[in-house]
Design a protein around this motif. Structure first.
Motif, PDB file in Angstrom:
ATOM      1  N   LEU A   1      14.880 -56.051 -18.605  1.00 51.56           N
ATOM      2  CA  LEU A   1      16.336 -56.046 -18.713  1.00 51.56           C
ATOM      3  C   LEU A   1      16.870 -54.632 -18.908  1.00 51.56           C
ATOM      4  O   LEU A   1      17.864 -54.243 -18.289  1.00 51.56           O
ATOM      5  CB  LEU A   1      16.796 -56.951 -19.851  1.00 51.56           C
ATOM      6  N   ARG A   2      16.182 -53.841 -19.725  1.00 52.01           N
ATOM      7  CA  ARG A   2      16.591 -52.431 -19.902  1.00 52.01           C
ATOM      8  C   ARG A   2      16.497 -51.677 -18.590  1.00 52.01           C
ATOM      9  O   ARG A   2      17.396 -50.900 -18.243  1.00 52.01           O
ATOM     10  CB  ARG A   2      15.715 -51.740 -20.953  1.00 52.01           C
ATOM     11  N   LEU A   3      15.408 -51.868 -17.856  1.00 59.01           N
ATOM     12  CA  LEU A   3      15.251 -51.212 -16.557  1.00 59.01           C
ATOM     13  C   LEU A   3      16.333 -51.672 -15.583  1.00 59.01           C
ATOM     14  O   LEU A   3      16.928 -50.859 -14.877  1.00 59.01           O
ATOM     15  CB  LEU A   3      13.863 -51.499 -15.971  1.00 59.01           C
ATOM     16  N   PHE A   4      16.599 -52.962 -15.569  1.00 56.91           N
ATOM     17  CA  PHE A   4      17.635 -53.506 -14.695  1.00 56.91           C
ATOM     18  C   PHE A   4      18.990 -52.865 -14.999  1.00 56.91           C
ATOM     19  O   PHE A   4      19.684 -52.395 -14.095  1.00 56.91           O
ATOM     20  CB  PHE A   4      17.716 -55.026 -14.862  1.00 56.91           C
ATOM     21  N   ASP A   5      19.356 -52.828 -16.270  1.00 58.97           N
ATOM     22  CA  ASP A   5      20.633 -52.224 -16.667  1.00 58.97           C
ATOM     23  C   ASP A   5      20.697 -50.752 -16.281  1.00 58.97           C
ATOM     24  O   ASP A   5      21.708 -50.286 -15.746  1.00 58.97           O
ATOM     25  CB  ASP A   5      20.864 -52.377 -18.171  1.00 58.97           C
ATOM     26  N   LEU A   6      19.623 -50.031 -16.536  1.00 59.54           N
ATOM     27  CA  LEU A   6      19.572 -48.603 -16.215  1.00 59.54           C
ATOM     28  C   LEU A   6      19.702 -48.375 -14.720  1.00 59.54           C
ATOM     29  O   LEU A   6      20.483 -47.530 -14.271  1.00 59.54           O
ATOM     30  CB  LEU A   6      18.265 -47.999 -16.727  1.00 59.54           C
ATOM     31  N   TRP A   7      18.943 -49.129 -13.940  1.00 62.50           N
ATOM     32  CA  TRP A   7      18.964 -48.939 -12.491  1.00 62.50           C
ATOM     33  C   TRP A   7      20.280 -49.373 -11.874  1.00 62.50           C
ATOM     34  O   TRP A   7      20.723 -48.783 -10.897  1.00 62.50           O
ATOM     35  CB  TRP A   7      17.784 -49.645 -11.853  1.00 62.50           C
ATOM     36  N   CYS A   8      20.917 -50.391 -12.433  1.00 60.86           N
ATOM     37  CA  CYS A   8      22.250 -50.776 -11.942  1.00 60.86           C
ATOM     38  C   CYS A   8      23.265 -49.685 -12.263  1.00 60.86           C
ATOM     39  O   CYS A   8      24.072 -49.304 -11.414  1.00 60.86           O
ATOM     40  CB  CYS A   8      22.696 -52.093 -12.573  1.00 60.86           C
ATOM     41  N   GLU A   9      23.213 -49.189 -13.491  1.00 59.57           N
ATOM     42  CA  GLU A   9      24.146 -48.151 -13.927  1.00 59.57           C
ATOM     43  C   GLU A   9      24.020 -46.888 -13.078  1.00 59.57           C
ATOM     44  O   GLU A   9      25.012 -46.288 -12.683  1.00 59.57           O
ATOM     45  CB  GLU A   9      23.884 -47.817 -15.398  1.00 59.57           C
ATOM     46  N   LYS A  10      22.783 -46.511 -12.774  1.00 64.20           N
ATOM     47  CA  LYS A  10      22.544 -45.284 -12.004  1.00 64.20           C
ATOM     48  C   LYS A  10      22.493 -45.527 -10.497  1.00 64.20           C
ATOM     49  O   LYS A  10      22.274 -44.604  -9.730  1.00 64.20           O
ATOM     50  CB  LYS A  10      21.242 -44.626 -12.463  1.00 64.20           C
ATOM     51  N   ARG A  11      22.669 -46.770 -10.105  1.00 65.38           N
ATOM     52  CA  ARG A  11      22.642 -47.166  -8.692  1.00 65.38           C
ATOM     53  C   ARG A  11      21.351 -46.753  -7.996  1.00 65.38           C
ATOM     54  O   ARG A  11      21.357 -46.193  -6.901  1.00 65.38           O
ATOM     55  CB  ARG A  11      23.853 -46.642  -7.971  1.00 65.38           C
ATOM     56  N   CYS A  12      20.262 -47.038  -8.663  1.00 67.82           N
ATOM     57  CA  CYS A  12      18.920 -46.761  -8.129  1.00 67.82           C
ATOM     58  C   CYS A  12      18.474 -47.982  -7.329  1.00 67.82           C
ATOM     59  O   CYS A  12      17.857 -48.905  -7.860  1.00 67.82           O
ATOM     60  CB  CYS A  12      17.945 -46.488  -9.266  1.00 67.82           C
ATOM     61  N   VAL A  13      18.797 -47.972  -6.066  1.00 65.00           N
ATOM     62  CA  VAL A  13      18.595 -49.146  -5.223  1.00 65.00           C
ATOM     63  C   VAL A  13      17.120 -49.479  -5.023  1.00 65.00           C
ATOM     64  O   VAL A  13      16.723 -50.644  -5.109  1.00 65.00           O
ATOM     65  CB  VAL A  13      19.312 -48.957  -3.865  1.00 65.00           C
ATOM     66  N   THR A  14      16.302 -48.490  -4.753  1.00 65.15           N
ATOM     67  CA  THR A  14      14.890 -48.759  -4.464  1.00 65.15           C
ATOM     68  C   THR A  14      14.169 -49.371  -5.664  1.00 65.15           C
ATOM     69  O   THR A  14      13.561 -50.444  -5.522  1.00 65.15           O
ATOM     70  CB  THR A  14      14.180 -47.485  -3.974  1.00 65.15           C
ATOM     71  N   PRO A  15      14.224 -48.747  -6.856  1.00 65.67           N
ATOM     72  CA  PRO A  15      13.559 -49.387  -7.998  1.00 65.67           C
ATOM     73  C   PRO A  15      14.137 -50.762  -8.315  1.00 65.67           C
ATOM     74  O   PRO A  15      13.401 -51.682  -8.669  1.00 65.67           O
ATOM     75  CB  PRO A  15      13.801 -48.417  -9.148  1.00 65.67           C
ATOM     76  N   LEU A  16      15.434 -50.905  -8.160  1.00 63.17           N
ATOM     77  CA  LEU A  16      16.075 -52.190  -8.433  1.00 63.17           C
ATOM     78  C   LEU A  16      15.560 -53.267  -7.476  1.00 63.17           C
ATOM     79  O   LEU A  16      15.288 -54.406  -7.891  1.00 63.17           O
ATOM     80  CB  LEU A  16      17.590 -52.043  -8.311  1.00 63.17           C
ATOM     81  N   ALA A  17      15.378 -52.911  -6.213  1.00 62.99           N
ATOM     82  CA  ALA A  17      14.848 -53.868  -5.239  1.00 62.99           C
ATOM     83  C   ALA A  17      13.429 -54.303  -5.616  1.00 62.99           C
ATOM     84  O   ALA A  17      13.085 -55.489  -5.508  1.00 62.99           O
ATOM     85  CB  ALA A  17      14.862 -53.264  -3.843  1.00 62.99           C
ATOM     86  N   TYR A  18      12.627 -53.355  -6.067  1.00 59.97           N
ATOM     87  CA  TYR A  18      11.272 -53.705  -6.505  1.00 59.97           C
ATOM     88  C   TYR A  18      11.323 -54.659  -7.692  1.00 59.97           C
ATOM     89  O   TYR A  18      10.591 -55.648  -7.732  1.00 59.97           O
ATOM     90  CB  TYR A  18      10.483 -52.441  -6.884  1.00 59.97           C
ATOM     91  N   LEU A  19      12.160 -54.357  -8.661  1.00 63.09           N
ATOM     92  CA  LEU A  19      12.253 -55.206  -9.849  1.00 63.09           C
ATOM     93  C   LEU A  19      12.737 -56.601  -9.485  1.00 63.09           C
ATOM     94  O   LEU A  19      12.191 -57.600  -9.966  1.00 63.09           O
ATOM     95  CB  LEU A  19      13.185 -54.568 -10.887  1.00 63.09           C
ATOM     96  N   MET A  20      13.742 -56.681  -8.635  1.00 61.33           N
ATOM     97  CA  MET A  20      14.311 -57.979  -8.279  1.00 61.33           C
ATOM     98  C   MET A  20      13.335 -58.829  -7.456  1.00 61.33           C
ATOM     99  O   MET A  20      13.491 -60.034  -7.349  1.00 61.33           O
ATOM    100  CB  MET A  20      15.627 -57.795  -7.519  1.00 61.33           C
TER     101      MET A  20
END
Length: 103
Positions: A20-39
């Motif tokens: 959840l912390r990673l998700f929030d961080l990546w959404c906030e910073k608009r880090c699409v690639t890491p977010l796609a991996y997490l999702m």
């Protein structure tokens, strides 16, 4: 057995908290690639070993194939913490069904 079940549930909750912390961080910073991996592997569909292993493997792939993304956003520590907690869960707190089968 109940103590082990409680410890397992707590370990899964810690893993979900890190995600959840990673998700929030990546959404906030608009880090699409890491977010796609997490999702791809989270939220966890269940708390079984296969889901936890898939999460670890997917985050390992992120680090392997996109190290620049991980370095740029200083993500080594939370990803290392996630891997350590997941490995601990898989080794020290096996699934209750596996405990019953072993006993």
């Amino acid at each position: 057995m109940i103590v082990h079940l409680h410890e397992r549930e707590e370990a899964v909750e810690q893993i979900n908290s890190i995600c959840l912390r990673l998700f929030d961080l990546w959404c906030e910073k608009r880090c699409v690639t890491p977010l796609a991996y997490l999702m791809h592997c989270w939220p966890l569909l269940d708390t079984g070993g296969a889901s936890i292993r898939r999460l670890v493997d997917t985050m390992d792939e992120l680090c392997k194939f996109h190290p620049d993304e991980v370095l740029e956003h200083d993500l080594w520590l939370p990803l290392h913490e996630l891997a350590a907690r997941a490995d601990d869960l898989l080794v020290r707190h096996p699934e209750p069904s596996r405990l019953a089968a072993a006993g």
